[in-house]
Design a protein around this motif. Structure first.
Motif, short mmCIF file in Angstrom:
data_model
loop_
_atom_site.label_atom_id
_atom_site.label_comp_id
_atom_site.label_asym_id
_atom_site.label_seq_id
_atom_site.Cartn_x
_atom_site.Cartn_y
_atom_site.Cartn_z
N GLN A 46 -14.80 -4.86 -6.79
CA GLN A 46 -15.31 -3.66 -7.44
C GLN A 46 -15.09 -2.42 -6.59
N THR A 61 -6.67 -3.66 -1.48
CA THR A 61 -7.27 -4.81 -2.15
C THR A 61 -6.22 -5.55 -2.96
N SER A 109 0.83 -1.20 0.00
CA SER A 109 0.00 0.00 0.00
C SER A 109 0.87 1.26 0.00
N GLY A 141 -12.57 -2.09 -4.58
CA GLY A 141 -11.15 -1.82 -4.75
C GLY A 141 -10.86 -1.06 -6.03
N MET A 142 -11.56 -1.40 -7.10
CA MET A 142 -11.41 -0.66 -8.35
C MET A 142 -11.92 0.78 -8.18
N LYS A 143 -13.04 0.93 -7.48
CA LYS A 143 -13.65 2.24 -7.31
C LYS A 143 -12.77 3.17 -6.49
N ASP A 144 -12.17 2.65 -5.41
CA ASP A 144 -11.36 3.52 -4.56
C ASP A 144 -9.86 3.44 -4.86
N SER A 145 -9.52 2.80 -5.97
CA SER A 145 -8.12 2.71 -6.44
C SER A 145 -7.20 2.12 -5.38
N SER A 146 -7.69 1.09 -4.72
CA SER A 146 -6.89 0.45 -3.66
C SER A 146 -6.28 -0.87 -4.10
N ILE A 147 -6.29 -1.16 -5.40
CA ILE A 147 -5.76 -2.42 -5.91
C ILE A 147 -4.24 -2.43 -5.81
#
Length: 428
Positions: A369, A301, A207, A371-377
């Motif tokens: 999804q 994520t 992270s 994770g994709m939305k909050d750019s935490s991938i």
């Protein structure tokens, strides 16, 4: 036992005249047809009938190709592929084998940009800019699957959002005589013990530094640095508090999954492939899902995108082998089957999962999804492929060493130093 299997397969290939050293790369038979070997692996979710049906669907789209299915003797298909390669019989097409080592040695055929146009992340897993494994599937690794009845019994009103809340929930479970985490990794399935560490490396290391392994390769960071050591220390601490039972490490992957179903622990950190297994064969309790929590509750994520088919550069007809591999991974019914059997999240443009998927799968997809939305991938440690991944063989050594971390044979500092030492040996 594994040696005898390799010799048997090698003998079969020799009779068929399809050893790697026995043929040029592009030599279709005189009648315009070709037989290609395809290495697969079987799990409780992906059984023989599953593979046979998927193979038949792809073969129907590629006339002239006959597939000879080979089955890895255990889930370690990469290790088995290495054995076959060492005997001179690398299969023509391989499923979910790590390309590291094979690609650099020139043993795999790269896919072109034109061949990758239907994939959401066409360069996922690239090695020196070239893609050798079709990036057809995304997995969240790990998801914490949990027994809702056990949480209710322990008075846990909501899923943990921070790491301290995860510890607090574990303490409540332990106070009720419930083992908090189900973790296994016995026999050939040592890889299955990695997922708590994959979670803490995601939250404590990746992270902050998403390209950490690339920096490790450049010598800019080490496993013994504070962030990675702290991630390892969390796992040692979970075991020390008896939140992870070291005795569970003797369980195979299948037995570990069954132990969770048998309510021998409240939380099961596992890859997202468990989701449809949970929906398809429901235990006596309701299963929920939440992501591995970070210290401050910020979302992280860990995922892996890739895992598809690979083609040997020595296949009797590389062009047809690649065409068949693409047909296998892009086929709508095949992807539906992977979703239903193994919790796949297909990374194919325009793909939509079946509308009747169960609640555990839906909860898992929601995590991805979000994770994709909050750019935490971020990457999933030990699961990486391509540039910025562990050197060949190091993931296996790390999984073995995690057992020492859980049993107390290695401290977090010793575990980290061991990985640095093994990295040096693997890259000499």
């Amino acid at each position: 036992m594994r040696r005898s299997v390799v010799l048997c397969v090698a003998a079969t290939f020799a009779v068929a005249g399809c050893g790697v050293g026995d043929r040029p790369a592009e030599t279709p038979s005189s009648d315009g047809k070709v037989t290609l070997s395809f290495l697969v692996f079987e799990t409780p979710n992906l059984d023989a009938k599953f593979w046979d049906a998927a193979i038949a669907r792809a073969s129907a789209k590629v006339p002239g190709v006959t597939i000879k299915k080979l089955v890895s003797p255990n889930v370690d298909r990469t290790g088995y592929a290495k054995q076959l390669d060492a005997s001179g019989h690398l299969p023509d097409i391989l499923q979910s084998v790590n390309p590291a080592g094979f690609a650099q040695a020139g043993k795999l055929a790269a896919f072109t940009d034109a061949e990758l146009t239907n994939f959401i992340a066409p360069k996922a897993g690239a090695i020196d800019g070239k893609v050798y494994q079709l990036p057809y599937n995304t997995q969240v690794i790990p998801v914490i699957y949990y027994n809702k009845d056990a949480f209710t019994k322990a008075g846990i009103a909501s899923t943990p959002k921070t790491y301290q809340e995860l510890l607090d929930a574990s303490a409540k479970l332990r106070a009720k005589g419930i083992t908090p985490f189900v973790v296994g990794g016995g026999g050939a399935d040592t890889w299955a013990d990695m997922y708590p560490l994959t979670g803490t490396v995601a939250t404590d290391v990746y992270s902050k530094t998403p390209d950490w392994l690339t920096q490790r390769a450049a010598g800019k960071v080490k496993f013994t640095d504070p962030d990675f050591t702290a991630a390892a220390k969390k796992i040692a601490d979970l075991a020390k508090r008896k939140y992870i039972d070291p005795a569970g490490l003797s369980r195979s992957y299948a037995d570990t999954e069954q132990a969770f179903r048998d309510a021998k622990g409240a939380m099961y950190p596992m890859g997202s492939w468990f989701a449809t297994s949970a929906d398809n064969t429901k235990p006596d309790f309701e299963i929920g899902a939440f992501p591995w929590p970070s210290d401050d509750g910020s979302p992280v994520t860990p995922t892996f995108t890739g895992g598809g088919t690979l083609v040997s550069s020595s296949a009797p007809n590389v062009g047809l082998a690649k065409k068949w591999a693409l047909a296998f991974d892009e086929d709508k019914e095949n992807n539906d089957a992977f979703v239903k059997a193994d919790g796949s999240i297909p990374a194919i443009k325009g793909y939509t999962a079946p509308s009747d998927m169960g609640p555990v799968y839906q909860a898992t997809v929601d995590i991805y999804q979000q994770g994709m939305k909050d750019s935490s991938i971020v990457n999933a440690f030990s699961q990486e492929a391509g540039d910025g991944s562990l050197p060949p063989g190091l993931a296996d050594k790390a999984a073995l060493a995690v057992q020492d971390l859980v049993t107390g044979k290695k401290s977090a500092e010793e575990f980290a130093a061991y990985l640095d030492d093994q990295w040096a040996k693997a890259t000499q």
